[in-house]
Motif scaffolding. Structure first.
Motif, mmCIF file in Angstrom:
data_model
loop_
_atom_site.group_PDB
_atom_site.id
_atom_site.type_symbol
_atom_site.label_atom_id
_atom_site.label_comp_id
_atom_site.label_asym_id
_atom_site.label_seq_id
_atom_site.Cartn_x
_atom_site.Cartn_y
_atom_site.Cartn_z
ATOM 1 N N PHE A 51 0.825 -1.204 0.000
ATOM 2 C CA PHE A 51 0.000 0.000 0.000
ATOM 3 C C PHE A 51 0.866 1.263 0.000
ATOM 4 O O PHE A 51 0.582 2.219 -0.728
ATOM 5 C CB PHE A 51 -0.925 -0.011 1.227
ATOM 6 C CG PHE A 51 -1.796 1.209 1.309
ATOM 7 C CD1 PHE A 51 -2.862 1.381 0.445
ATOM 8 C CD2 PHE A 51 -1.516 2.208 2.233
ATOM 9 C CE1 PHE A 51 -3.644 2.515 0.510
ATOM 10 C CE2 PHE A 51 -2.289 3.347 2.301
ATOM 11 C CZ PHE A 51 -3.370 3.505 1.438
ATOM 12 N N ALA A 52 1.951 1.282 0.801
ATOM 13 C CA ALA A 52 2.835 2.453 0.856
ATOM 14 C C ALA A 52 3.518 2.671 -0.492
ATOM 15 O O ALA A 52 3.646 3.814 -0.959
ATOM 16 C CB ALA A 52 3.878 2.280 1.956
ATOM 17 N N VAL A 56 1.257 6.867 -6.719
ATOM 18 C CA VAL A 56 0.153 7.767 -7.054
ATOM 19 C C VAL A 56 0.555 9.218 -6.805
ATOM 20 O O VAL A 56 0.283 10.109 -7.629
ATOM 21 C CB VAL A 56 -1.117 7.395 -6.247
ATOM 22 C CG1 VAL A 56 -2.191 8.455 -6.360
ATOM 23 C CG2 VAL A 56 -1.650 6.051 -6.715
ATOM 24 N N VAL A 57 1.212 9.486 -5.684
ATOM 25 C CA VAL A 57 1.654 10.855 -5.377
ATOM 26 C C VAL A 57 2.660 11.330 -6.420
ATOM 27 O O VAL A 57 2.577 12.451 -6.933
ATOM 28 C CB VAL A 57 2.256 10.923 -3.954
ATOM 29 C CG1 VAL A 57 2.955 12.252 -3.721
ATOM 30 C CG2 VAL A 57 1.183 10.705 -2.912
ATOM 31 N N TRP A 117 0.862 4.020 -2.874
ATOM 32 C CA TRP A 117 0.530 5.409 -2.553
ATOM 33 C C TRP A 117 1.629 6.359 -3.035
ATOM 34 O O TRP A 117 1.341 7.421 -3.603
ATOM 35 C CB TRP A 117 0.304 5.573 -1.065
ATOM 36 C CG TRP A 117 -0.050 6.984 -0.696
ATOM 37 C CD1 TRP A 117 0.713 7.871 -0.018
ATOM 38 C CD2 TRP A 117 -1.247 7.669 -1.034
ATOM 39 N NE1 TRP A 117 0.080 9.070 0.100
ATOM 40 C CE2 TRP A 117 -1.145 8.977 -0.523
ATOM 41 C CE3 TRP A 117 -2.396 7.317 -1.719
ATOM 42 C CZ2 TRP A 117 -2.151 9.917 -0.685
ATOM 43 C CZ3 TRP A 117 -3.399 8.258 -1.859
ATOM 44 C CH2 TRP A 117 -3.260 9.545 -1.351
ATOM 45 N N SER A 118 2.901 6.003 -2.842
ATOM 46 C CA SER A 118 3.998 6.862 -3.306
ATOM 47 C C SER A 118 3.999 6.951 -4.831
ATOM 48 O O SER A 118 4.327 7.998 -5.396
ATOM 49 C CB SER A 118 5.340 6.371 -2.791
ATOM 50 O OG SER A 118 5.697 5.149 -3.405
#
Length: 146
Positions: free
Chosen positions: A9-10, A16-17, A13-14
């Motif tokens: 997940f991390a 996507v950012v 998420w990185s």
């Protein structure tokens, strides 16, 4: 097992950012220039290597071969010679060499010159493969200048 999913997940998420930042800058105006085809404007206070100043009254350089530029240079990259010609009141500059590989562009030589015979050149695109390309004979450069 939970740390495995937390890491996935991390990482997602990185991603996507990072893609969000990339997408935001993709639609902004271009601020870079295509350097070889577009030359940037040179600022008026740009300091390239030193050059001799041409004196239109005498048709030669203004140097009086006092050696103050050579003494003031902290890098020791200036070497000059002059000779007194017959019938001349002052010495004539015969050799003025600049080792640009050692020059720190401090400007001490330009400030120390009593006759304002030195100035900074406007050349900014100096590139070469050999150190000999950066040993300038300023007397010859002055004679070749239009």
């Amino acid at each position: 097992m939970t740390t495995y999913f937390k890491n996935i997940f991390a990482g997602g998420w990185s991603l996507v950012v990072g893609m969000g930042i990339t997408l935001r800058y993709f639609f902004m105006p271009v601020v870079t220039s295509c350097y070889p085809r577009e030359t940037p404007p040179i600022p008026p206070r740009y300091r390239g290597h030193i050059d001799l100043v041409y004196d239109p009254e005498t048709g030669k350089d203004r140097c009086i071969v006092c050696g103050s530029c050579q003494k003031a240079c902290p890098s020791g990259c200036i070497s000059l010679e002059g000779e007194k010609l017959e019938g001349a009141k002052k010495k004539t500059l015969t050799r003025y060499e600049l080792d640009f590989t050692r020059c720190s562009l401090c400007g001490m030589c330009v400030e120390a010159c009593p006759t304002e015979a030195l100035t900074f050149s406007r050349e900014y695109n100096l590139a070469g493969f050999d150190a000999k390309d950066y040993h300038f004979d300023l007397v010859r450069r002055l004679k070749e200048r239009p």
